[in-house]
Design an enzyme around this catalytic site. Sequence first.
Site, short mmCIF file in Angstrom:
data_model
loop_
_atom_site.label_atom_id
_atom_site.label_comp_id
_atom_site.label_asym_id
_atom_site.label_seq_id
_atom_site.Cartn_x
_atom_site.Cartn_y
_atom_site.Cartn_z
CG HIS A 1 4.98 26.16 45.51
ND1 HIS A 1 3.90 26.96 45.43
CD2 HIS A 1 5.19 25.89 47.10
CE1 HIS A 1 3.39 26.92 46.74
NE2 HIS A 1 4.31 26.38 47.59
NE ARG B 1 12.29 29.99 38.76
CZ ARG B 1 10.95 30.22 39.13
NH1 ARG B 1 10.38 28.92 39.43
NH2 ARG B 1 10.49 31.13 39.17
CG ASP C 1 3.88 25.10 50.92
OD1 ASP C 1 3.70 24.91 52.10
OD2 ASP C 1 3.71 26.38 50.31
CG ASP D 1 3.46 24.19 40.76
OD1 ASP D 1 3.88 25.04 41.31
OD2 ASP D 1 2.05 23.84 41.06
CB CYS E 1 -1.25 26.65 41.40
SG CYS E 1 0.42 27.07 40.90
CG ASP F 1 -0.02 26.11 46.74
OD1 ASP F 1 0.55 25.54 45.69
OD2 ASP F 1 -0.30 27.16 46.85
CB SER G 1 8.05 34.06 38.46
OG SER G 1 8.04 32.81 38.02
O1 DAV Z 1 8.03 30.35 39.96
O2 DAV Z 1 6.32 31.91 40.35
C1 DAV Z 1 4.61 29.67 41.13
C2 DAV Z 1 4.20 28.30 41.58
C3 DAV Z 1 3.15 28.58 42.65
N1 DAV Z 1 2.69 27.24 43.01
C4 DAV Z 1 7.09 30.73 40.64
C5 DAV Z 1 6.03 29.86 41.36
#
Ligand code: DAV
Length: 392
Positions: A270, A289, A219, A272, A376, A133, A324
């Site tokens: 983010h 998405r 980020d 990733d 991450c 990040d 997520s």
């Molecule tokens: O879609 O939950 C998680 C990524 C965190 N660097 C998400 C993003």
Amino acid sequence: DHPHAPKKTKTTAPVSAFRKSLGNEKGLVNSWNEWDTLEEIIVGIADKAVIPPKEPAFEMKVKDSGKIHMLEGTGYRTEQSIKMANDQLNYFVELLEGEGVVVRRPDVVDFNVPVKTPDWEVPRMNTSACPRDLLLTLGNEVIEATMSWRSRFFEYRPYRGILKDYMKRDPCMLWTCAPKPLMADNLYRSDYPTDYSAKNKELVRNYIYLTSEEEPIFDAADIMRFGKDIFVHMGFTTNEFGFEWLRRHCASRGMRAHMLHFPDDLCPFHCDATFVPLRPYLALENPARPMEPFERRIFEENDWKLITAAQPNTMEMPALSQCSPWLCMNVLSLSEKVIFCEETEKEMMNLFNDYGFDTIPVPFRNVFEFGGSFHCVTTDIRRRGKKQSYFK
Ligand code: DAV
């Protein structure tokens, strides 16, 4: 000699101890994309991590209000959860080292301290589990991102030891700090709805996010590296002003930056778990998405194949997770042939196998609530290849 001619004096200063200490490991810092053969990496730690404090940019991420209530007045995460996460992180480090990768870990820093600037104060910080990040490696350069949450303002501290060391050892390493934002109240839209309503949808579809355009923010995890080109995921943690800083910076280095928007994601942050390149001309996209069609064109025109991620093994996430279930996409490439995957994500591993990758399953779910999965919790320092262009 003329009597008034200047006296010849020695003009070279003695070599200082500091200059003598500089090394000559040219190319020690060198990583241009997400897939070349990995040689050195930073892996985060869970030590002294706290539950992030409530702050303007945070509420939307901890999706139900019950959880927000839980954030009030708490400090460290439990010793048990820290140990469980560290055990899985340490096992992952053993696997990386077993593959010949050099692994560096951040310094242990206490995050249970208040952060105060002339503009605001938050009761505590966050974690050093997620170097991705903060740190963006573009070839021989490591950029400290501006960050976008107040609790992460000082997140560079645990990495300064490592960065100083790279700077001393590699005479070509560039160490850059993107402009520190003030993060004053006007960076956050106070009237932004955080209830996942139709209004949220409309705002995100119009590329209006919780953070404003007051000053540049990004980020580092919003950036995916494709050699000469980088793609920047726009959302709650990266604004257009931040993109503009990155665009100009990249141009000064003979690189190009492109924006990406994912308007069906009501809380975009983010890249990733949204869009992940796997090897030249193959990238993974998130079925929940979809990318804007006009932004997809550059991939189509350059013969990139975009494959759809498999469904996550479970939609259940740890109670304190800010992420997520699409962390199933948050993989780390050991090379363009081998990918580290969470051991329960069988469908994802099958998909990778179908496309000719070998997968290394690793237990990692105990790390999720510290901010993410394999991508991450790491930052590339060195991969074998050089800067190449994959887009005309
Ligand atoms: O879609 O939950 C998680 C990524 C965190 N660097 C998400 C993003």
